[in-house]
Design an enzyme around this catalytic site. Sequence first.
Site: not given
Ligand SMILES: Cc1cc2nc3c(=O)[nH]c(=O)nc-3n(C[C@H](O)[C@H](O)[C@H](O)COP(=O)(O)OP(=O)(O)OC[C@H]3O[C@@H](n4cnc5c(N)ncnc54)[C@H](O)[C@@H]3O)c2cc1C
Length: 644
Positions: A49, A293, A339, A444, A450
């Site tokens: 990830g 948002s 929410r 949440r 983030l």
């Molecule tokens: C539209 C939207 C707006 C949002 N706005 C906000 C906000 O304003 N503020 C806030 O706090 N949160 C917000 N969120 C929530 C937040 O964006 C996410 O919870 C957060 O970015 C998740 O980050 P992460 O690093 O855990 O995962 P992700 O950013 O989802 O990254 C997952 C990573 O894992 C990799 N991956 C997954 N499975 C595999 C696999 N099997 N093999 C190899 N690679 C894999 C992917 O390629 C990716 O690189 C929002 C969410 C959405 C949907």
Amino acid sequence: MSELFTEGTSIEDDKAPAGPIAERWDKRRFGGKLVNPANRRKMSVIVVGTGLAGGSAAATLGELGYHVKSFCYQDSPRRAHSIAAQGGINAAKNYRNDGDSIQRLFYDTVKGGDYRSRESNVYRLAQVSVEIIDQCVAQGVPFARDYGGLLDTRSFGGVQVSRTFYARGQTGQQLLLGAYQALERQVAAGTVEMFARHEMLELIMVDGVARGIIARDMVTGEIETHTADAVVLASGGYGNVFFLSTNAKGCNVTATWRAHRKGALFANPCYTQIHPTCIPQSGEHQSKLTLMSESLRNDGRVWVPVKKGDTRKPGDIPEDERDYYLERIYPSFGNLVPRDIASRAAKNVCDEGRGVGPGGLGVYLDFADAIARLGRDAVAAKYGNLFEMYERITGEDPFEVPMRIYPAVHYTMGGLWVDYDLQSTIPGLFVIGEANFSDHGANRLGASALMQGLADGYFVLPNTISDYLAKGPLPKIGDDHEAVVEARESVTDRIEKLLSIDGDRTPDSFHRELGAVMWEYCGMERTDAGLRKAIDRIRELRQEFWTRVKVPGENEELNQNLEKAGRIADFFELAELMCIDALHREESAGGHFRAESQTPDGEALRDDERFAYVAAWEYTGHAPVLHKENLEYEYVKMTQRSYK
Ligand SMILES: Cc1cc2nc3c(=O)[nH]c(=O)nc-3n(C[C@H](O)[C@H](O)[C@H](O)COP(=O)(O)OP(=O)(O)OC[C@H]3O[C@@H](n4cnc5c(N)ncnc54)[C@H](O)[C@@H]3O)c2cc1C
């Protein structure tokens, strides 16, 4: 229910130190073992990830001197789903002097999560939040600033202070670029090896500990073995089990589900966040929903007509025939209730027949007052890109007519169980970001994902993983090791099976149907009868999937149908566990609303006597085993949540 699961021994987090909560993180860092810089060079860590959690973790571990292998399925780490985050990131900086503090962020988060998260973890998150902003500013993340040049903030739901730092409506993108720069610096320095377009399909376990992954090169189909001293999963959330969600289309559960099948407990899978402000679904063939948002609720006012079935244009409905229902029901928090509360309230007014737009599945989010008060330019400066996005999708200009919004699946609070060190129940397997269950309880708060992802990646994991790695380096594992051979075989067998079924239904058609079942019975409102029906239907559909799915093409090529089919197969298993979890939790809590458990005025009614625990599920191949981690509150008093 006994036929659906059995109950096992309780589980506890033995890593969080005892003593005053404000000192626990310091105490843990001091108590954990370190790896000296020369030894770090001899150790390797796999990070799956490259979103905010994984990107920040890989960069930081690389900076520390470990050899890091970083994986993502996108063509660039920069395209991880985190890039979509719009509204902002919380931090208890109290720049506004509005009474904020670490204690208040801690309290708001525990309360917002409906008293279903761990106090020690949440307190640490609030402490670390202030460091995140400094780190990102140092990287050059262009946070919004006020006229005097200081960092600006805005408010998000469930709080009465202004603690959300933002970069217009593109906060995730800007933060991810910061993490990506740091990551690329390490790639250039040789500490991080990047594997884009690689999908982890299996976890390698040797002598009970995580030692690597099997990944498929998504361009050539080659099945590769990667071993290391520890594995970190930062693979994001599983909201796409519902098919329609605000998540990027690629988001899936495979990485964490494969680890679950190998022994990592899965915690609170039923805790799903339904976001109140999304663009309503427009048709049967839609495959993606778009978030508007939560920051918009700073200035937008939510309303529906007072009268049922009122089809007049919004501008023709006079003030006294509008129901600003959030302001009416929740005068203290108004449009900025959390929410889960805002989503249920929207559903209730739509169920009463007062919804607007096609099918009556929408409510208005109206900026007329804000435009009159602040002026069009000021509103455009804050929300311009969101307004543009809305107009492009709906053809309506929110400067002229109110937005129409409706709740949609957005985030998953459940995930792999981790202790205070962010280590799962498999030694050597750490889980960070949305992929773990750790900090948000049953709901949440906005702008806290983030914060958690970056807290985990930049600050928590790099400190805690050393305590584990200090045992290493572990003996090298060859490709002929029986654990590697077994893991590879399980991957190739599955791929062959999927390709050989040669049925008559597309993977997407199964996914769409599964999503509809989940939304109907395990979505905004859940009942005993509905969840039982869902479990039966999911089992039937899964069986059908394994006999009728058609996956055209070969493994040895770019094959998106094959990718999808593998992910959907895992979604089926997860979906069943989500329903079992939702069925066994005979209370409402946060985003988990059981119709049988509500207060007289329709709010979620918890049952702390019976359910003040984390439900951590063990995979058995048949009925899962429930392990309970009791939640104790020393610093926040558990009460019925009220935002009135
Ligand atoms: C539209 C939207 C707006 C949002 N706005 C906000 C906000 O304003 N503020 C806030 O706090 N949160 C917000 N969120 C929530 C937040 O964006 C996410 O919870 C957060 O970015 C998740 O980050 P992460 O690093 O855990 O995962 P992700 O950013 O989802 O990254 C997952 C990573 O894992 C990799 N991956 C997954 N499975 C595999 C696999 N099997 N093999 C190899 N690679 C894999 C992917 O390629 C990716 O690189 C929002 C969410 C959405 C949907």
